[in-house]
Scaffold this motif. Sequence first.
Motif, PDB file in Angstrom:
ATOM      1  N   LEU A   4       0.809  -1.086   0.044  1.00 18.22           N
ATOM      2  CA  LEU A   4       0.007   0.122  -0.159  1.00 18.22           C
ATOM      3  C   LEU A   4       0.845   1.279   0.109  1.00 18.22           C
ATOM      4  O   LEU A   4       1.883   1.458   0.900  1.00 18.22           O
ATOM      5  CB  LEU A   4      -0.727  -0.066   1.201  1.00 18.22           C
ATOM      6  N   HIS A   6      -0.277   4.543  -0.623  1.00 14.79           N
ATOM      7  CA  HIS A   6      -0.952   5.694  -0.012  1.00 14.79           C
ATOM      8  C   HIS A   6      -2.277   5.755  -0.086  1.00 14.79           C
ATOM      9  O   HIS A   6      -3.005   4.807  -1.173  1.00 14.79           O
ATOM     10  CB  HIS A   6      -0.289   7.040  -0.380  1.00 14.79           C
ATOM     11  N   THR A   7      -3.302   6.351   0.602  1.00 12.63           N
ATOM     12  CA  THR A   7      -4.778   6.265   0.531  1.00 12.63           C
ATOM     13  C   THR A   7      -4.918   7.763   0.196  1.00 12.63           C
ATOM     14  O   THR A   7      -4.522   8.751   0.667  1.00 12.63           O
ATOM     15  CB  THR A   7      -5.279   5.903   1.770  1.00 12.63           C
ATOM     16  N   THR A  27     -12.861   6.593  -1.302  1.00 14.15           N
ATOM     17  CA  THR A  27     -11.368   6.369  -0.948  1.00 14.15           C
ATOM     18  C   THR A  27     -10.668   5.457  -1.871  1.00 14.15           C
ATOM     19  O   THR A  27     -11.220   4.609  -2.475  1.00 14.15           O
ATOM     20  CB  THR A  27     -11.353   5.765   0.506  1.00 14.15           C
ATOM     21  N   THR A  29      -7.349   3.628  -2.480  1.00 13.21           N
ATOM     22  CA  THR A  29      -6.045   3.037  -1.949  1.00 13.21           C
ATOM     23  C   THR A  29      -5.074   2.640  -2.979  1.00 13.21           C
ATOM     24  O   THR A  29      -5.372   1.434  -3.584  1.00 13.21           O
ATOM     25  CB  THR A  29      -6.304   2.255  -0.852  1.00 13.21           C
ATOM     26  N   SER A  47      -5.383   0.372  -8.066  1.00 11.06           N
ATOM     27  CA  SER A  47      -5.995   0.825  -6.647  1.00 11.06           C
ATOM     28  C   SER A  47      -7.234   0.207  -6.394  1.00 11.06           C
ATOM     29  O   SER A  47      -7.927  -0.484  -7.134  1.00 11.06           O
ATOM     30  CB  SER A  47      -6.321   2.453  -6.735  1.00 11.06           C
TER      31      SER A  47
END
Length: 130
Positions: A4, A6-7, A27, A29, A47
């Motif tokens: 991961l 970033h979100t 959202t 991610t 994502s």
Amino acid sequence: MTRLLHTVTLVLALGAATTPLAAQEVTRTEIRRVDAPGSTTHEVIVSRLEVAPGATIPRHTHPGDEHMVVLEGGEMKAPNGKIIPFALGDTALFPAGQVHGGLTNAGTTPLVALTTHIVEKGQPFMTLAE
């Protein structure tokens, strides 16, 4: 493999901007970002997109193609009021520069999709549309 990176969260208020309980979220991610094979100008971004109940995906474009696969389905409402079903496994393609979004999660559970973008490096990932 990077898990991961970033979100990014877009908070869209349904009421006054000062009412935190009225805020709904879309959202994204980021799971992976790598150079597109054989290209020095493009990258691939994978994502997880989650649209909370009542949240709206803003109308936008990308500097490259977006491919989407629905992981957890639901119903989305278009600005004209039409309900559009998104079932598990449904796919979509949004070509570079095509305006898309503007849909609101009309269900009671989050709609979740896996997105893959093949975009130009150095360009804004997303540009809001009028």
